[in-house]
Enzyme design. Structure first.
Site, PDB file in Angstrom:
ATOM      1  N   ALA A 119       0.774  -1.243   0.000  1.00  0.00           N
ATOM      2  CA  ALA A 119       0.000   0.000   0.000  1.00  0.00           C
ATOM      3  C   ALA A 119       0.806   1.295   0.000  1.00  0.00           C
ATOM      4  O   ALA A 119       0.373   2.293  -0.566  1.00  0.00           O
ATOM      5  CB  ALA A 119      -0.954   0.000   1.190  1.00  0.00           C
ATOM      6  N   ALA A 120       1.947   1.338   0.714  1.00  0.00           N
ATOM      7  CA  ALA A 120       2.672   2.604   0.842  1.00  0.00           C
ATOM      8  C   ALA A 120       3.142   3.077  -0.543  1.00  0.00           C
ATOM      9  O   ALA A 120       3.454   2.237  -1.386  1.00  0.00           O
ATOM     10  CB  ALA A 120       3.853   2.432   1.783  1.00  0.00           C
ATOM     11  N   GLY A 174       0.459   5.094  -0.231  1.00  0.00           N
ATOM     12  CA  GLY A 174      -0.938   5.223   0.187  1.00  0.00           C
ATOM     13  C   GLY A 174      -1.866   5.968  -0.749  1.00  0.00           C
ATOM     14  O   GLY A 174      -3.046   6.122  -0.443  1.00  0.00           O
ATOM     15  N   GLY A 175      -1.376   6.398  -1.911  1.00  0.00           N
ATOM     16  CA  GLY A 175      -2.235   7.126  -2.851  1.00  0.00           C
ATOM     17  C   GLY A 175      -3.432   6.307  -3.302  1.00  0.00           C
ATOM     18  O   GLY A 175      -4.558   6.801  -3.370  1.00  0.00           O
ATOM     19  N   LYS A 176      -3.202   5.032  -3.583  1.00  0.00           N
ATOM     20  CA  LYS A 176      -4.306   4.182  -4.059  1.00  0.00           C
ATOM     21  C   LYS A 176      -5.234   3.818  -2.904  1.00  0.00           C
ATOM     22  O   LYS A 176      -6.444   3.740  -3.080  1.00  0.00           O
ATOM     23  CB  LYS A 176      -3.757   2.951  -4.771  1.00  0.00           C
ATOM     24  CG  LYS A 176      -3.015   3.312  -6.073  1.00  0.00           C
ATOM     25  CD  LYS A 176      -2.522   2.096  -6.814  1.00  0.00           C
ATOM     26  CE  LYS A 176      -1.715   2.498  -8.038  1.00  0.00           C
ATOM     27  NZ  LYS A 176      -0.387   3.046  -7.702  1.00  0.00           N
ATOM     28  N   ASP A 225       3.611  -8.878   5.055  1.00  0.00           N
ATOM     29  CA  ASP A 225       4.148  -9.258   3.755  1.00  0.00           C
ATOM     30  C   ASP A 225       3.014  -9.773   2.864  1.00  0.00           C
ATOM     31  O   ASP A 225       2.324 -10.734   3.223  1.00  0.00           O
ATOM     32  CB  ASP A 225       5.206 -10.345   3.973  1.00  0.00           C
ATOM     33  CG  ASP A 225       5.896 -10.760   2.684  1.00  0.00           C
ATOM     34  OD1 ASP A 225       5.508 -10.276   1.607  1.00  0.00           O
ATOM     35  OD2 ASP A 225       6.834 -11.585   2.760  1.00  0.00           O
ATOM     36  N   CYS A 227       3.769  -0.267 -12.575  1.00  0.00           N
ATOM     37  CA  CYS A 227       4.094   0.887 -13.418  1.00  0.00           C
ATOM     38  C   CYS A 227       5.266   0.576 -14.354  1.00  0.00           C
ATOM     39  O   CYS A 227       6.318   1.208 -14.305  1.00  0.00           O
ATOM     40  CB  CYS A 227       4.374   2.123 -12.556  1.00  0.00           C
ATOM     41  SG  CYS A 227       5.585   1.848 -11.257  1.00  0.00           S
TER      42      CYS A 227
END
Length: 313
Positions: A127-128, A130-132, A177, A248
Site C-alpha cells: 500500500a505505501a 498510500g495514494g491508491k 508481507d 508501473c
C-alpha cells in the site's frame, strides 16, 4: 551517430541504456520505441487528485487559478486536475490541509478498476505511500473498509499522516508481507489490489535515474517476486471476489507473463475485461484478453499495466 543505427542513435541522443532501447524496439518497433524514449525525456506536469470528501475538482481548480496557477479539469476522471502549475508553497498548503494528493491519472485508473463498493472489505496489499488506498477509501465511501498492508513500518507511518490529513476514517494500516497475506489479514476480502514492486520503467519521466539503475537480469528477478506476491494475495480473495494486479512498467516478463503463469497455477481465477470500468477514451486501449497497458507516448500518463481477475465460486 547516424539514425540508420537507431539503437545507438537513441542510446546517445535520447540518453537510454542500450539494452533498454533494444528491448523497446523489439517490443514496440522502431517508430514507437523512439516516441517512447522521447516521452521519457519530457518533463511531466503535475496531476492532482482531489479529496472528494472535502471539495471537488472545479472548486480546487478555482483555488489553483486564484494563486495565479494553471491547470484544467481532467477529461478522464472527475476527481482529477491535470497540467497543474502552481507556487510550491500553495501546493504544500493544500497537501497539509488534505484537500488533494499528487497522483498520476494512470494510478487513478487502477483504483477505478478495483471498483470498491459500500459495505465491502478491500485490501491494498503493497500500500505505501498510500495514494491508491486513499482513493479506494473515497471511491468505496465511508462504509467501505480498506485494509492497507505494507512491510515497511517507516512508510506506513508516513502513510498514516497522509490518511489522517485527508480525514479518512475507513482505512486500517497493517504491517505485513503480501506474499503471506492470509496470515496478515486473517479474513477473506471482497477485493484485493496488488500494486506490485516492479522495474518502474513506465515512470522514467518522473524518475529518470531509474533507467541507469535497472539491468536486464532485474526483470526476471522482479517477475519471480511479483508472481509470489500475486499467489499470496489470491488466497485472501473470497469466492466471487476480485483481484487486481497493477504495476508501473511495460515489460512482458512482469506483465503478461506473470498473468499467464498465475492463471496456470490458480485455475479458479479468470481474467475479466476491464473496459466498462475505464473512461470512454481508454476503453479501446484494452487488449483482447481484457487487460490494459498505458504508455507515456500513447496516453500522456505514466506507463501502467492493469489486469483484473475474478475468483470463481
Amino acid at each position: 551517430p547516424p539514425r540508420s543505427d537507431l539503437p545507438r542513435y537513441l542510446e546517445i541522443v535520447e540518453s537510454h541504456p542500450r539494452w533498454l532501447v533494444e528491448y523497446m524496439i523489439d517490443m514496440f518497433g522502431e517508430e514507437e520505441a523512439e516516441a517512447l524514449c522521447r516521452a521519457d525525456n519530457r518533463i511531466p506536469t503535475i496531476t492532482l487528485r482531489v479529496n472528494t470528501a472535502r471539495t471537488d475538482a472545479p472548486a480546487m481548480l478555482e483555488k489553483v487559478l486564484s494563486r495565479e496557477g494553471t491547470g484544467r479539469l481532467s477529461e478522464r476522471f472527475p476527481e482529477a486536475l491535470v497540467e497543474v502549475g502552481v507556487p510550491y508553497e500553495a501546493l504544500l498548503e493544500w497537501l497539509e490541509q488534505g484537500l488533494c494528493v499528487v497522483q498520476d491519472e494512470s494510478s487513478m485508473a487502477v483504483s477505478r478498476v478495483v471498483d470498491p463498493q459500500p459495505g465491502e472489505t478491500v485490501v491494498d496489499a503493497c500500500a505505501a505511500p498510500g495514494g491508491k488506498s486513499s482513493h479506494l477509501a473515497l471511491l468505496g465511501g465511508e462504509d467501505c473498509r480498506v485494509i492497507a498492508v505494507d512491510r515497511n513500518q517507516r512508510r506506513l507511518k508516513a502513510m498514516k499522516k497522509s490518511i489522517d490529513r485527508q480525514g479518512l476514517k475507513n482505512v486500517e494500516m497493517v504491517k505485513g508481507d503480501a506474499a503471506r497475506l492470509s496470515g496478515v489479514v486473517g479474513e477473506q476480502a471482497d477485493r484485493v489490489l496488488l500494486d506490485a514492486p516492479c522495474s518502474g520503467l513506465g515512470t522514467l519521466r518522473r524518475n529518470p535515474e531509474l533507467k541507469w539503475r535497472r539491468f536486464p537480469g532485474d526483470i526476471a528477478n522482479l517477475a519471480t517476486v511479483q508472481l509470489k506476491l500475486l499467489m499470496g494475495c489470491a488466497d485472501v480473495v473470497r469466492p466471487g471476489g476480485v483481484l487486481v494486479y497493477s504495476l508501473c512498467t511495460f515489460t512482458r516478463e512482469e506483465t503478461v507473463q506473470v498473468v499467464e503463469a498465475f492463471l496456470e497455477r490458480r485455475q479458479e481465477y479468470r481474467l475479466e475485461d476491464l473496459s466498462s470500468l475505464l473512461p470512454k477514451t481508454l476503453r479501446d486501449e484494452v487488449a483482447r484478453e481484457g487487460y490494459l497497458q498505458l504508455l507515456p507516448h500513447r496516453h500522456d500518463m505514466e506507463g501502467m499495466f492493469i489486469a483484473r481477475f475474478r475468483r470463481e465460486g
